[in-house]
Design a protein around this motif. Sequence first.
Motif, mmCIF file in Angstrom:
data_model
loop_
_atom_site.group_PDB
_atom_site.id
_atom_site.type_symbol
_atom_site.label_atom_id
_atom_site.label_comp_id
_atom_site.label_asym_id
_atom_site.label_seq_id
_atom_site.Cartn_x
_atom_site.Cartn_y
_atom_site.Cartn_z
ATOM 1 N N LEU A 1 13.729 -14.514 -8.106
ATOM 2 C CA LEU A 1 12.340 -14.935 -8.303
ATOM 3 C C LEU A 1 11.355 -13.994 -7.626
ATOM 4 C CD1 LEU A 1 12.510 -18.813 -7.806
ATOM 5 C CD2 LEU A 1 12.993 -17.443 -9.849
ATOM 6 N N GLU B 1 9.588 -12.790 -16.913
ATOM 7 C CA GLU B 1 8.342 -13.554 -16.816
ATOM 8 C C GLU B 1 8.243 -14.390 -15.550
ATOM 9 O OE1 GLU B 1 10.440 -13.439 -19.270
ATOM 10 O OE2 GLU B 1 9.475 -13.317 -21.245
ATOM 11 N N TYR B 2 9.368 -14.829 -14.989
ATOM 12 C CA TYR B 2 9.371 -15.721 -13.828
ATOM 13 C C TYR B 2 9.542 -14.955 -12.514
ATOM 14 C CZ TYR B 2 14.325 -14.994 -14.822
ATOM 15 O OH TYR B 2 15.543 -14.414 -15.088
ATOM 16 N N GLN B 3 9.580 -13.615 -12.562
ATOM 17 C CA GLN B 3 9.826 -12.809 -11.368
ATOM 18 C C GLN B 3 8.537 -12.182 -10.845
ATOM 19 O OE1 GLN B 3 12.802 -10.192 -13.112
ATOM 20 N NE2 GLN B 3 14.470 -11.413 -12.246
ATOM 21 N N TYR C 1 1.789 -12.659 -14.346
ATOM 22 C CA TYR C 1 2.288 -13.400 -13.185
ATOM 23 C C TYR C 1 3.185 -12.539 -12.310
ATOM 24 C CZ TYR C 1 5.587 -16.582 -10.802
ATOM 25 O OH TYR C 1 6.390 -17.199 -9.884
ATOM 26 N N SER C 2 3.789 -11.506 -12.882
ATOM 27 C CA SER C 2 4.890 -10.798 -12.227
ATOM 28 C C SER C 2 4.482 -9.801 -11.156
ATOM 29 C CB SER C 2 5.737 -10.077 -13.288
ATOM 30 O OG SER C 2 6.356 -11.003 -14.142
ATOM 31 N N ARG D 1 6.548 -19.908 -8.650
ATOM 32 C CA ARG D 1 6.897 -21.118 -9.402
ATOM 33 C C ARG D 1 8.385 -21.136 -9.724
ATOM 34 N NH1 ARG D 1 1.961 -19.721 -12.391
ATOM 35 N NH2 ARG D 1 3.259 -18.872 -14.076
ATOM 36 N N PRO E 1 11.252 -21.460 -12.245
ATOM 37 C CA PRO E 1 11.369 -21.302 -13.694
ATOM 38 C C PRO E 1 12.245 -22.394 -14.301
ATOM 39 C CG PRO E 1 12.885 -19.824 -12.609
ATOM 40 C CD PRO E 1 12.135 -20.543 -11.507
ATOM 41 N N GLN E 2 12.267 -22.450 -15.604
ATOM 42 C CA GLN E 2 13.221 -23.319 -16.287
ATOM 43 C C GLN E 2 14.614 -22.738 -16.111
ATOM 44 O OE1 GLN E 2 12.487 -26.275 -17.794
ATOM 45 N NE2 GLN E 2 10.400 -25.941 -17.014
ATOM 46 N N ASP F 1 15.908 -20.369 -18.736
ATOM 47 C CA ASP F 1 15.322 -19.031 -18.777
ATOM 48 C C ASP F 1 16.056 -18.078 -17.850
ATOM 49 O OD1 ASP F 1 13.452 -19.919 -20.574
ATOM 50 O OD2 ASP F 1 11.938 -20.346 -19.038
ATOM 51 N N SER G 1 5.614 -14.068 -23.419
ATOM 52 C CA SER G 1 5.214 -15.013 -22.377
ATOM 53 C C SER G 1 3.712 -15.036 -22.150
ATOM 54 C CB SER G 1 5.907 -14.662 -21.065
ATOM 55 O OG SER G 1 5.374 -13.473 -20.545
#
Length: 732
Positions: free
Chosen positions: A203, A220-222, A450-451, A504, A506-507, A510, A534
């Motif tokens: 993350l 996208e979540y990193q 976001y990354s 955040r 992530p799912q 994902d 994303s």
Amino acid sequence: MSCVSATKENHLRETGQDTTSRPPGPSVGSVTNQISAIHLTKQLQPASLSSSSSSSSLPSPSKRLVGETDLSGQECVAMQVDGDEEEFPDELENGCSDDDGSDCSSVTGVSSTASIAVLSSIEEPMWSGPEDGVEERSALVPSMFPLLPPTLYFSTASERVELLPPEQRRLLKWKMSTVTPNVVKNTIGRSHFKVTKRSHDWLGCWGHHMKSPGFKAIREYQKLNHFPGSFQIGRKDRLWRNLSKMQVRFGKREFSFFPRSFVLPQDIKLLRRAWEDGGPRQKWIIKPPASARGIGIQVIHKWSQMPRKRPLLVQKYLHKPYLISGNKFDLRIYVYVTSYDPLRIYIFSDGLVRFASCKYSSSMKSLSNKFMHLTNYSVNKKNAEYQSNSDDKACQGHKWALKALWQYLGAKGINTTLIWEKIKDIVIKTIIASDPYVNTLLKMHLRSAYSCHELFGFDIMLDENLKPWVLEVNISPSLHSNTALDVSIKGQMIRDLLNLAGFRLPQREDVVAAPCSSSSSSSSSLSGGNRDRSRPDLSTDEKVKRAFYLTQRFPDQDFFSTVLDVLTPEDVRVLAESEDELSRRGQFERVLPSPTSSRYLRFFECPRYLNILLDQWEQCYWSNRTKGISLLRTLCQAGVHLGTTDPAHMWSKCSYVSRLEPHRQDLLSTSRSRVVVSQRRCSQPDHQDQDGSDTELQSISSSMPNISLPVSPCPGTTTTSPTQSLPPGEFI
């Protein structure tokens, strides 16, 4: 603050002695610092986490998180290593930059079952267990707004973080780098992160800057602690080039906060002319453009002393600095950027004041004395006369807290608020100078805005008139903490920074999805053709609204204020995200956007819609933030930020009577619909990054097939766009 003798000075240079080196602290696991100036080795000891109960449901919103401490045999904050050995994609360019040495650590050779203790005896006090009655905080910080996700909480050393349920806890993975500072390891360790060596399941990562194409591999979540292109202010030569361009465009009145500079070999003739015009008493400072820790810096006064090695940055030396007890000093200001579009800039309320360890003299004979003319800690710590300081409130030794300096100057009747406001002005304008480069590369290489986030270290010097000057900007400021003073400032700063970052969860699905090629960490295998998936898809209505506010030739305050009349779904999402972020600021101060940020909009090479939106929001609600938050809560409760067909939130279909309704109808006219775009050239990134274009209008118009947006070509380019008419009745 006396000066070391020449004999002792030479001896210290030759031997490289460092009287401030730390004793190795206790650790669990094998952690080896790989920075040549430190070479600390931490001892390996087996340890396992003691069992702890986890809650079966999400933590209550009223609680927030803090660190993990239960280890068998001893009580200290720990991180576990998890996963297979794999290098971070497109390995990063440099070692630890900045000038204070480093406490960068590697996890090389640590088994997947080992635990890495991230505390040293210097870094932070160890938490002694739940029996002390330390408050337990929730691991998740709820959003202020309905239907928006919570963020992870990062604690101080005096707090304890509640464990997430096992399914969520498995997602807490951190990608370790050889330059991840101990202060970062401590903070994420208290939030129960594990170290991973895989490339797809982490993350967060705190590492080197890397080449721009490498950012394509980030999911996208990193989150990585750099923006592509930030070296445009992080390299000394690029910084002065970009600030000089701003000075040419906007004048010395706005951009006179940096010394006159020349980059060799390109500017050799200009430098020679300035040298001859300056007279025999002038002083110049020579800097390698990409070095750190004072390496290669010289102060000279003769042309014959000019080094032959190129490239070089040559600057007029600020020979009349403000002195305290006869010593020169500079300020380390911590600046944090959470987003470039919209641009959001924060400054930490405290910082460091770093003194030269030898009393200042303007004599030409003293120019070779680095202990007198350089303020770098890595230089001055080698002086036998260097005095350390562990008290963040004391005005003593050769390093102070910034707040201690303000107290010292305030006691002398100096208006420190005015100095601070001037420093904030310098910071904002300098970050804006990098805006066209960074935003171009973000659009080219990032799947999600976001990354990226970034901490900058601004080095500021005060002259004899207390005017602040920017000396350089570090994109990897030292977070080395070898005194209680460093721990006090940097520990709190990093904790607040990570909370501001808004990590955040992530799912799970994902993260579980494996990369296309498990044996390769190349960016191409991860980017594919869906790297924009994303990013929120703007509706045609939102694109029309953005085009309208970006294409007016002579917009004024009354015109821009109408941007809040109809809030589209993306408007609501961005505003809610910004308010959430501001509520997590800790001891950071947001300086852009602000109630007075309108004056900075003209400095952007390319106007950006979201900067206009946030600026107007600040002007409308800064004095009554509760009212603005209440409005956003109502809109989020209705799910507006998730998308809506409600005409009240569709700009082109809204029935409200706008103050600028005639202008809007001109844009939406069925028979005469043409948006005339007056476009300035937007700077292109250098070298391999020149294939991008930072034009928000181009990106909007290219995805609006039924709207005519003729774009004026940038100077030196050939830009064409198709001309199409707006179908009758489509937006009315």
